[in-house]
Write a protein that holds these residues in place. Structure first.
Motif, PDB file in Angstrom:
ATOM      1  N   ARG A   1      25.249-117.167   8.350  1.00  0.00           N
ATOM      2  CA  ARG A   1      26.278-116.296   7.800  1.00  0.00           C
ATOM      3  C   ARG A   1      26.568-116.648   6.345  1.00  0.00           C
ATOM      4  O   ARG A   1      26.673-115.784   5.485  1.00  0.00           O
ATOM      5  N   TRP A   2      26.675-117.956   6.042  1.00  0.00           N
ATOM      6  CA  TRP A   2      26.898-118.384   4.666  1.00  0.00           C
ATOM      7  C   TRP A   2      25.711-118.031   3.787  1.00  0.00           C
ATOM      8  O   TRP A   2      25.878-117.693   2.611  1.00  0.00           O
ATOM      9  N   ALA A   3      24.507-118.098   4.324  1.00  0.00           N
ATOM     10  CA  ALA A   3      23.330-117.699   3.553  1.00  0.00           C
ATOM     11  C   ALA A   3      23.375-116.215   3.212  1.00  0.00           C
ATOM     12  O   ALA A   3      23.008-115.802   2.103  1.00  0.00           O
ATOM     13  N   ILE A   4      23.856-115.407   4.149  1.00  0.00           N
ATOM     14  CA  ILE A   4      24.003-113.970   3.890  1.00  0.00           C
ATOM     15  C   ILE A   4      25.033-113.741   2.793  1.00  0.00           C
ATOM     16  O   ILE A   4      24.815-112.942   1.873  1.00  0.00           O
ATOM     17  N   TYR A   5      26.175-114.435   2.859  1.00  0.00           N
ATOM     18  CA  TYR A   5      27.214-114.287   1.841  1.00  0.00           C
ATOM     19  C   TYR A   5      26.693-114.700   0.468  1.00  0.00           C
ATOM     20  O   TYR A   5      26.947-114.021  -0.533  1.00  0.00           O
ATOM     21  N   LYS A   6      25.986-115.816   0.413  1.00  0.00           N
ATOM     22  CA  LYS A   6      25.446-116.294  -0.865  1.00  0.00           C
ATOM     23  C   LYS A   6      24.427-115.316  -1.430  1.00  0.00           C
ATOM     24  O   LYS A   6      24.393-115.073  -2.642  1.00  0.00           O
ATOM     25  N   ALA A   7      23.586-114.749  -0.591  1.00  0.00           N
ATOM     26  CA  ALA A   7      22.583-113.785  -1.052  1.00  0.00           C
ATOM     27  C   ALA A   7      23.259-112.529  -1.595  1.00  0.00           C
ATOM     28  O   ALA A   7      22.856-111.989  -2.637  1.00  0.00           O
ATOM     29  N   ALA A   8      24.293-112.062  -0.913  1.00  0.00           N
ATOM     30  CA  ALA A   8      25.022-110.880  -1.390  1.00  0.00           C
ATOM     31  C   ALA A   8      25.708-111.165  -2.717  1.00  0.00           C
ATOM     32  O   ALA A   8      25.663-110.344  -3.647  1.00  0.00           O
ATOM     33  N   LEU A   9      26.316-112.329  -2.833  1.00  0.00           N
ATOM     34  CA  LEU A   9      26.966-112.718  -4.079  1.00  0.00           C
ATOM     35  C   LEU A   9      25.943-112.877  -5.199  1.00  0.00           C
ATOM     36  O   LEU A   9      26.191-112.467  -6.334  1.00  0.00           O
ATOM     37  N   GLY A  10      24.794-113.433  -4.867  1.00  0.00           N
ATOM     38  CA  GLY A  10      23.731-113.596  -5.860  1.00  0.00           C
ATOM     39  C   GLY A  10      23.179-112.272  -6.348  1.00  0.00           C
ATOM     40  O   GLY A  10      22.727-112.149  -7.485  1.00  0.00           O
ATOM     41  N   ALA A  11      23.228-111.251  -5.510  1.00  0.00           N
ATOM     42  CA  ALA A  11      22.744-109.934  -5.916  1.00  0.00           C
ATOM     43  C   ALA A  11      23.763-109.218  -6.800  1.00  0.00           C
ATOM     44  O   ALA A  11      23.390-108.464  -7.694  1.00  0.00           O
ATOM     45  N   VAL A  12      25.049-109.462  -6.583  1.00  0.00           N
ATOM     46  CA  VAL A  12      26.097-108.758  -7.317  1.00  0.00           C
ATOM     47  C   VAL A  12      26.487-109.484  -8.606  1.00  0.00           C
ATOM     48  O   VAL A  12      26.869-108.852  -9.584  1.00  0.00           O
ATOM     49  N   MET A  13      26.377-110.799  -8.621  1.00  0.00           N
ATOM     50  CA  MET A  13      26.867-111.596  -9.746  1.00  0.00           C
ATOM     51  C   MET A  13      26.220-111.256 -11.090  1.00  0.00           C
ATOM     52  O   MET A  13      26.938-111.184 -12.094  1.00  0.00           O
ATOM     53  N   PRO A  14      24.911-111.047 -11.198  1.00  0.00           N
ATOM     54  CA  PRO A  14      24.348-110.696 -12.517  1.00  0.00           C
ATOM     55  C   PRO A  14      24.925-109.402 -13.095  1.00  0.00           C
ATOM     56  O   PRO A  14      25.216-109.331 -14.295  1.00  0.00           O
ATOM     57  N   VAL A  15      25.126-108.417 -12.263  1.00  0.00           N
ATOM     58  CA  VAL A  15      25.707-107.151 -12.730  1.00  0.00           C
ATOM     59  C   VAL A  15      27.138-107.385 -13.189  1.00  0.00           C
ATOM     60  O   VAL A  15      27.559-106.880 -14.242  1.00  0.00           O
ATOM     61  N   PHE A  16      27.895-108.145 -12.451  1.00  0.00           N
ATOM     62  CA  PHE A  16      29.274-108.453 -12.809  1.00  0.00           C
ATOM     63  C   PHE A  16      29.335-109.224 -14.128  1.00  0.00           C
ATOM     64  O   PHE A  16      30.156-108.918 -14.997  1.00  0.00           O
ATOM     65  N   CYS A  17      28.462-110.200 -14.293  1.00  0.00           N
ATOM     66  CA  CYS A  17      28.430-110.987 -15.538  1.00  0.00           C
ATOM     67  C   CYS A  17      28.061-110.109 -16.730  1.00  0.00           C
ATOM     68  O   CYS A  17      28.645-110.254 -17.813  1.00  0.00           O
ATOM     69  N   MET A  18      27.113-109.200 -16.555  1.00  0.00           N
ATOM     70  CA  MET A  18      26.737-108.304 -17.641  1.00  0.00           C
ATOM     71  C   MET A  18      27.918-107.402 -18.016  1.00  0.00           C
ATOM     72  O   MET A  18      28.144-107.117 -19.195  1.00  0.00           O
ATOM     73  N   PHE A  19      28.672-106.959 -17.063  1.00  0.00           N
ATOM     74  CA  PHE A  19      29.845-106.144 -17.326  1.00  0.00           C
ATOM     75  C   PHE A  19      30.872-106.926 -18.136  1.00  0.00           C
ATOM     76  O   PHE A  19      31.435-106.411 -19.112  1.00  0.00           O
ATOM     77  N   ILE A  20      31.129-108.165 -17.754  1.00  0.00           N
ATOM     78  CA  ILE A  20      32.093-109.006 -18.465  1.00  0.00           C
ATOM     79  C   ILE A  20      31.620-109.263 -19.891  1.00  0.00           C
ATOM     80  O   ILE A  20      32.401-109.175 -20.843  1.00  0.00           O
ATOM     81  N   VAL A  21      30.340-109.578 -20.083  1.00  0.00           N
ATOM     82  CA  VAL A  21      29.793-109.828 -21.426  1.00  0.00           C
ATOM     83  C   VAL A  21      29.920-108.569 -22.285  1.00  0.00           C
ATOM     84  O   VAL A  21      30.324-108.642 -23.455  1.00  0.00           O
ATOM     85  N   ALA A  22      29.601-107.415 -21.738  1.00  0.00           N
ATOM     86  CA  ALA A  22      29.716-106.156 -22.487  1.00  0.00           C
ATOM     87  C   ALA A  22      31.170-105.895 -22.867  1.00  0.00           C
ATOM     88  O   ALA A  22      31.457-105.482 -24.001  1.00  0.00           O
ATOM     89  N   LEU A  23      32.098-106.144 -21.966  1.00  0.00           N
ATOM     90  CA  LEU A  23      33.510-105.949 -22.251  1.00  0.00           C
ATOM     91  C   LEU A  23      33.977-106.881 -23.367  1.00  0.00           C
ATOM     92  O   LEU A  23      34.682-106.460 -24.287  1.00  0.00           O
ATOM     93  N   VAL A  24      33.576-108.137 -23.301  1.00  0.00           N
ATOM     94  CA  VAL A  24      33.957-109.100 -24.340  1.00  0.00           C
ATOM     95  C   VAL A  24      33.381-108.687 -25.690  1.00  0.00           C
ATOM     96  O   VAL A  24      34.067-108.762 -26.718  1.00  0.00           O
ATOM     97  N   LEU A  25      32.128-108.239 -25.726  1.00  0.00           N
ATOM     98  CA  LEU A  25      31.524-107.795 -26.984  1.00  0.00           C
ATOM     99  C   LEU A  25      32.253-106.583 -27.569  1.00  0.00           C
ATOM    100  O   LEU A  25      32.497-106.524 -28.773  1.00  0.00           O
ATOM    101  N   VAL A  26      32.590-105.636 -26.740  1.00  0.00           N
ATOM    102  CA  VAL A  26      33.312-104.459 -27.223  1.00  0.00           C
ATOM    103  C   VAL A  26      34.664-104.869 -27.788  1.00  0.00           C
ATOM    104  O   VAL A  26      35.053-104.423 -28.878  1.00  0.00           O
ATOM    105  N   LEU A  27      35.383-105.729 -27.084  1.00  0.00           N
ATOM    106  CA  LEU A  27      36.677-106.187 -27.579  1.00  0.00           C
ATOM    107  C   LEU A  27      36.530-106.980 -28.870  1.00  0.00           C
ATOM    108  O   LEU A  27      37.338-106.854 -29.789  1.00  0.00           O
ATOM    109  N   PHE A  28      35.488-107.790 -28.972  1.00  0.00           N
ATOM    110  CA  PHE A  28      35.214-108.571 -30.181  1.00  0.00           C
ATOM    111  C   PHE A  28      34.981-107.644 -31.371  1.00  0.00           C
ATOM    112  O   PHE A  28      35.579-107.810 -32.438  1.00  0.00           O
ATOM    113  N   PHE A  29      34.121-106.648 -31.197  1.00  0.00           N
ATOM    114  CA  PHE A  29      33.828-105.727 -32.288  1.00  0.00           C
ATOM    115  C   PHE A  29      35.059-104.888 -32.653  1.00  0.00           C
ATOM    116  O   PHE A  29      35.303-104.620 -33.834  1.00  0.00           O
ATOM    117  N   LEU A  30      35.817-104.476 -31.667  1.00  0.00           N
ATOM    118  CA  LEU A  30      37.024-103.716 -31.961  1.00  0.00           C
ATOM    119  C   LEU A  30      38.032-104.555 -32.740  1.00  0.00           C
ATOM    120  O   LEU A  30      38.663-104.078 -33.687  1.00  0.00           O
TER     121      LEU A  30
END
Length: 88
Positions: free
Chosen positions: A53-82
């Motif tokens: 069960r923990w392996a399933i949770y980790k795999a799901a988190l591992g699949a979602v985390m890169p997209v989430f991190c890219m969203f946060i980085v894009a948000l920070v860059l937009v705020l920085f430029f603004l």
């Protein structure tokens, strides 16, 4: 002097059977449909161990985390430029 106003008598409420809002249990928060209960029962019958069960949770988190991190980085860059280029 003032004349006393006559009180209006309220009509007694009689239920005529009309439905204004559906009160079916399907629309109540926390209600589990038959399909979701069957899915949960099937998962329980699969006899997944705690480690699996923990392996399933980790795999799901591992699949979602890169997209989430890219969203946060894009948000920070937009705020920085603004902040630095639009405000000044």
């Amino acid at each position: 002097m003032r004349e006393k106003k006559s009180k209006k008598k309220k009509e007694k409420f009689v239920d005529d059977g009309r439905v204004v809002a559906s009160m079916d249990s399907e629309y109540i928060t926390g209600y589990k449909s038959r399909k979701s209960r069957e899915n949960r029962k099937a998962l329980r019958e699969a006899n997944v161990t705690r480690k699996e069960r923990w392996a399933i949770y980790k795999a799901a988190l591992g699949a979602v985390m890169p997209v989430f991190c890219m969203f946060i980085v894009a948000l920070v860059l937009v705020l920085f430029f603004l902040y630095f280029f639009w405000m000044h």
